[in-house]
Design a protein around this motif. Structure first.
Motif: not given
Length: 278
Positions: A93-107
């Motif tokens: 969270x930075x300046x009331x904005x959510x961010x995500x760092x993907x750890x696993x990814x699938x289609x």
């Protein structure tokens, strides 16, 4: 004591929402949620829009932090703009904005989901009860299909009803052939993006706004060799502290790579204390 007036009762105000107050954004990790990737036209960030899942809280759109999995998602989205992903990752969270760092990814397969849970169209106003019953009958009865589960066809349908998402794996490293005779020429410059992510542990840096005003950078206090290039700082709560700090900082963090550029996600941030050393 008995002559004192009664204490007035004050009505509670905590239950009433305060106008203009910011709602705290959760930084809990996200685990296996279906989503689609889009680009925010105003900020230019890639964002994930999550689908509502039964029994789970609704999620607001999250910005994607630059990393190798973001490159994979952009490549897959360019091939299929309607691609559905299943993502698990760390939330910052930075300046009331959510961010995500993907750890696993699938289609995920949207067609398989539609076959497993078909949607019945609502009846028109003039159709009446007969149209509503017909719409209900149009949905296949899973209990009836489960009755024939003992047969080979029933077992095959049960196994293929909900197929797991296809994981997106990183590209395999290509083995390089070692020549018999080694060259005496000096080695070239190290690549900006190695195969594996690295860590920065207890390094002395200064935080500045970079050439791009949208990014803050960490400039390492090295031994005058100039081998440590400035690195962009990813949005997180520790970055908010780094922006307010003055002087040098001792930082620990994780390095990610996106399109040949390195980024640092802060894990620890401590101001350097003057111990009176020369």
């Amino acid at each position: 004591m008995l002559d004192r007036p009664p204490v007035p009762i004050t009505p509670p105000t905590s239950e009433k929402p305060v106008k203009g107050a910011k709602v705290a954004i959760s930084d809990l990790p996200i685990v296996d949620r279906r989503c689609r990737m889009k680009t925010d036209p105003q900020s230019g960030w890639a964002i994930l829009e999550f689908e509502n899942a039964p029994g789970l809280p609704a999620l607001d759109p999250h910005r994607l932090l630059p990393c190798r999995r973001l490159e994979q998602m952009e490549r897959l989205a360019s091939q299929d703009p309607a691609a559905v992903f299943r993502v698990s990752g760390e939330v910052t969270v930075f300046q009331n904005q959510a961010y995500i760092l993907p750890r696993t990814l699938a289609v995920d397969s949207a067609s398989a989901e539609a076959q497993a849970y078909p949607a019945a169209l609502p009846p028109s106003r003039g159709a009446g009860k007969k149209a509503a019953r017909a719409a209900v009958k149009s949905v296949p009865d899973e209990s009836a299909s489960d009755a024939n589960a003992s047969s080979s066809e029933g077992i095959m349908k049960a196994l293929t009803r909900n197929r797991p998402a296809k994981p997106v794996l990183p590209a395999a490293e290509s083995a390089e052939l070692i020549p018999e005779t080694q060259s005496v020429a000096p080695l070239g410059e190290a690549p900006a993006a190695p195969e594996r992510d690295a860590m920065v542990v207890d390094r002395l840096v200064r935080a500045f706004r970079g050439g791009d005003p949208a990014w803050w950078e960490a400039r390492f206090e090295s031994d005058n060799t100039l081998q440590d290039r400035p690195i962009r700082l990813l949005p997180c709560r520790l970055l908010e502290r780094a922006q307010k700090a003055t002087g040098r900082l001792v930082v620990t963090g994780e390095i990610t790579y996106y399109k040949g550029r390195a980024y640092l996600l802060l894990r620890k941030l401590l101001p350097e204390r003057d111990m009176g050393q020369l």
